[in-house]
Design a protein around this motif. Structure first.
Motif, mmCIF file in Angstrom:
data_model
loop_
_atom_site.group_PDB
_atom_site.id
_atom_site.type_symbol
_atom_site.label_atom_id
_atom_site.label_comp_id
_atom_site.label_asym_id
_atom_site.label_seq_id
_atom_site.Cartn_x
_atom_site.Cartn_y
_atom_site.Cartn_z
ATOM 1 N N TRP A 24 26.982 15.817 -10.693
ATOM 2 C CA TRP A 24 28.400 15.552 -10.971
ATOM 3 C C TRP A 24 28.721 14.110 -10.632
ATOM 4 O O TRP A 24 27.916 13.407 -10.012
ATOM 5 C CB TRP A 24 29.305 16.546 -10.277
ATOM 6 C CG TRP A 24 29.307 16.592 -8.759
ATOM 7 C CD1 TRP A 24 28.231 16.761 -7.939
ATOM 8 C CD2 TRP A 24 30.449 16.492 -7.896
ATOM 9 N NE1 TRP A 24 28.643 16.781 -6.627
ATOM 10 C CE2 TRP A 24 29.984 16.629 -6.560
ATOM 11 C CE3 TRP A 24 31.813 16.334 -8.113
ATOM 12 C CZ2 TRP A 24 30.834 16.588 -5.452
ATOM 13 C CZ3 TRP A 24 32.671 16.298 -7.015
ATOM 14 C CH2 TRP A 24 32.187 16.432 -5.705
ATOM 15 N N HIS B 208 31.935 11.432 -9.260
ATOM 16 C CA HIS B 208 33.239 11.430 -8.585
ATOM 17 C C HIS B 208 33.526 10.061 -7.994
ATOM 18 O O HIS B 208 32.625 9.231 -7.828
ATOM 19 C CB HIS B 208 33.296 12.521 -7.506
ATOM 20 C CG HIS B 208 32.317 12.362 -6.383
ATOM 21 N ND1 HIS B 208 32.502 11.487 -5.341
ATOM 22 C CD2 HIS B 208 31.140 12.998 -6.124
ATOM 23 C CE1 HIS B 208 31.490 11.585 -4.487
ATOM 24 N NE2 HIS B 208 30.642 12.484 -4.949
ATOM 25 N N VAL C 206 39.127 11.934 -4.761
ATOM 26 C CA VAL C 206 38.537 13.183 -5.256
ATOM 27 C C VAL C 206 39.562 14.308 -5.176
ATOM 28 O O VAL C 206 39.676 15.134 -6.085
ATOM 29 C CB VAL C 206 37.255 13.524 -4.475
ATOM 30 C CG1 VAL C 206 36.725 14.891 -4.891
ATOM 31 C CG2 VAL C 206 36.188 12.462 -4.712
ATOM 32 N N SER D 285 36.857 13.628 -10.598
ATOM 33 C CA SER D 285 35.495 14.164 -10.617
ATOM 34 C C SER D 285 35.242 14.851 -11.952
ATOM 35 O O SER D 285 36.172 15.209 -12.678
ATOM 36 C CB SER D 285 35.264 15.153 -9.463
ATOM 37 O OG SER D 285 36.036 16.323 -9.629
ATOM 38 N N SER E 179 33.122 21.169 -5.988
ATOM 39 C CA SER E 179 33.760 19.855 -6.014
ATOM 40 C C SER E 179 34.902 19.751 -5.016
ATOM 41 O O SER E 179 35.643 18.761 -5.031
ATOM 42 C CB SER E 179 34.280 19.554 -7.428
ATOM 43 O OG SER E 179 35.324 20.454 -7.789
#
Length: 461
Positions: free
Chosen positions: A125, A127, A136, A141, A219
């Motif tokens: 991922w 971010h 974030v 993200s 996340s």
């Protein structure tokens, strides 16, 4: 947090590669950090002003093939500096996105060209990594999926970004300040609204005996997700992007610390209309649906055999511990434990003086990132780090640029990870081969902890 009753999901628990000529950036090659308004809470509640990539929460999924060259121009339309970290990808240090360590933060109105090849297949991922605790949390993200040349035999491939948001129910805005001392000194910023892919009511449809690949990405700023499968039989095939030696059947809870990922292959076993999906453990010791699977119809009359292993990524050999260097990293600080003192900006300060400077945590006696690294390693050197958690809280420790393995008490190795969960009073040890040159951050991914002391770095030359 009162007055925010939204049903069952609301709760208040608080190069590598050669740089070529700069491309002509098209709309699909631009990653625009911008302000937007998104309906995170249920209808009837105000929309939430967010910071996002491209105006959505999460940002658009970037899906590429192993060996491809990723090129994205970050365009900063925010009124604060920002940068992008490509989490878990073993790339050139200059592309790692850590403001103040690997690049300068991109100022408002500025751009930065990220350009690197993708050596590993898997679930990753991207971010923000400038004031990431706030950026974030505000929404910066998105998922990065690198597909294998020889993909597994599944009917569908689904990305599930798990997250939470701490919202004011009256305004829909994020609760501020982001650096509230309670959040900094305790478990971190935990939301009162939980969701998947930016939806509090996320659901999939599937048929009985259909086979899905579920790419789970935590996340969240601080939340540890504890999950169960319902109406599905599943196998874990990869962790933090790295394939396991063989599929491991899911027979117990799945624990994902912030920033950790798990790739599951699941078969839908529920009958049509029966409950199925991902269940999440709640603070009252109950289980609630986090992601529903609505079963309708049947794709086959009988289940398939167990899946086979994913193809391995390169450079995954076990580290040779015979001549490894060993270092200790003691974690200290936080509420209910504290610490006597730590070094901060070249001066030893007591706990009260550290708190006054917004530093609640320390790694190996040091609060915050310094000009000198925690370890200075030669390329190819093996490092063992003994992590001792003397705090009252868990910490998800993340290493940039490389993956490591847990060294178990019996001398065996755990799977490759880039983030590992350290719990109080349970020492653990990790080891890795320093095979990627550069300045690599090592920090707690409970982002409030990183912002208030739990950040250091490792130099590989």
């Amino acid at each position: 947090m009162t007055g925010f009753s939204i049903g069952r999901r609301a709760f208040c628990a608080g190069l590598a590669g050669t740089m070529l000529a700069r491309p002509a950036w098209g709309a699909t090659d631009r990653l625009v950090a911008q302000k937007a308004s998104v309906q995170l809470a249920p209808d009837g509640y105000p929309a939430t002003p967010v910071w996002s990539y491209g105006g959505t929460i999460p940002g658009a999924t970037i899906r590429m093939r192993q060996g491809d060259r990723l090129q994205r121009q970050l365009v900063n339309e925010l009124d604060v500096p920002t940068s992008v970290h490509w989490h878990g990808i073993r790339i050139d240090n200059a592309m790692d996105g850590v403001a103040g360590l690997t690049q300068e933060a991109v100022r408002p109105g500025g751009t930065f060209d990220y350009d690197f090849t993708l050596p590993d297949a898997g679930t990753y991922w991207y971010h923000a990594h400038t004031n990431s605790m706030e950026q974030v949390a505000r929404g910066l993200s998105g998922a990065l999926i690198v597909e294998e040349a020889d993909a597994p035999d599944v009917d569908r491939d689904e990305v599930l970004m798990l997250g939470d948001w701490l919202l004011d129910p009256d305004t829909g805005g994020f609760v501020e300040p982001f650096n509230h001392p309670m959040m900094m000194s305790h478990g971190g910023r935990t939301g009162n609204l939980v969701g998947v892919n930016g939806r509090y009511d996320f659901a999939l449809t599937a048929k009985r005996h259909e086979r899905l690949r579920l790419r789970l990405i935590n996340s969240a700023n601080a939340r540890i997700f504890v999950l169960r499968l319902q109406g599905m039989r599943g196998w874990t095939v990869a962790l933090d992007g790295m394939p396991l030696d063989g599929p491991e059947e899911v027979s117990d809870e799945i624990v994902l610390a912030p920033a950790q990922r798990a790739d599951l292959i699941v078969d839908i076993t529920a009958d049509e209309g029966a409950p199925a999906g991902l269940l999440m453990w709640m603070d009252d010791d109950s289980w609630e649906a986090l992601a529903e699977v609505k079963v309708s119809g049947q794709s086959a009359t009988t289940p398939r055999p167990a899946p086979t292993a994913l193809p391995p990524n390169p450079r995954t050999a076990l580290p040779d511990l015979s001549e490894a260097r060993s270092l200790d990293m003691v974690m200290e600080g936080g509420a209910m434990a504290g610490m006597e003192s730590a070094m901060f900006e070249g001066e030893r300060l007591g706990f009260r003086a550290l708190i006054e400077k917004g530093q609640f945590w320390a790694l190996a006696g040091q609060a915050g990132r310094t000009e000198t690294p925690f370890a200075d390693l030669a390329l190819g050197e093996v490092l063992r780090i003994r992590l001792e958690n003397r705090t009252a809280f868990p910490h998800g420790m993340h290493l940039h640029g490389m993956h490591f393995r847990e060294v178990r008490a019996d001398g065996s190795f755990g799977p490759l990870r880039d983030t590992i969960l350290s719990v109080p009073d349970e020492p653990l040890e990790i080891a890795f081969t320093a095979d990627n040159p550069g300045k690599w951050l090592f920090h707690c991914h409970m982002l409030a902890h990183a912002a208030s002391g739990m950040t250091t770095w490792i130099n590989v030359t």
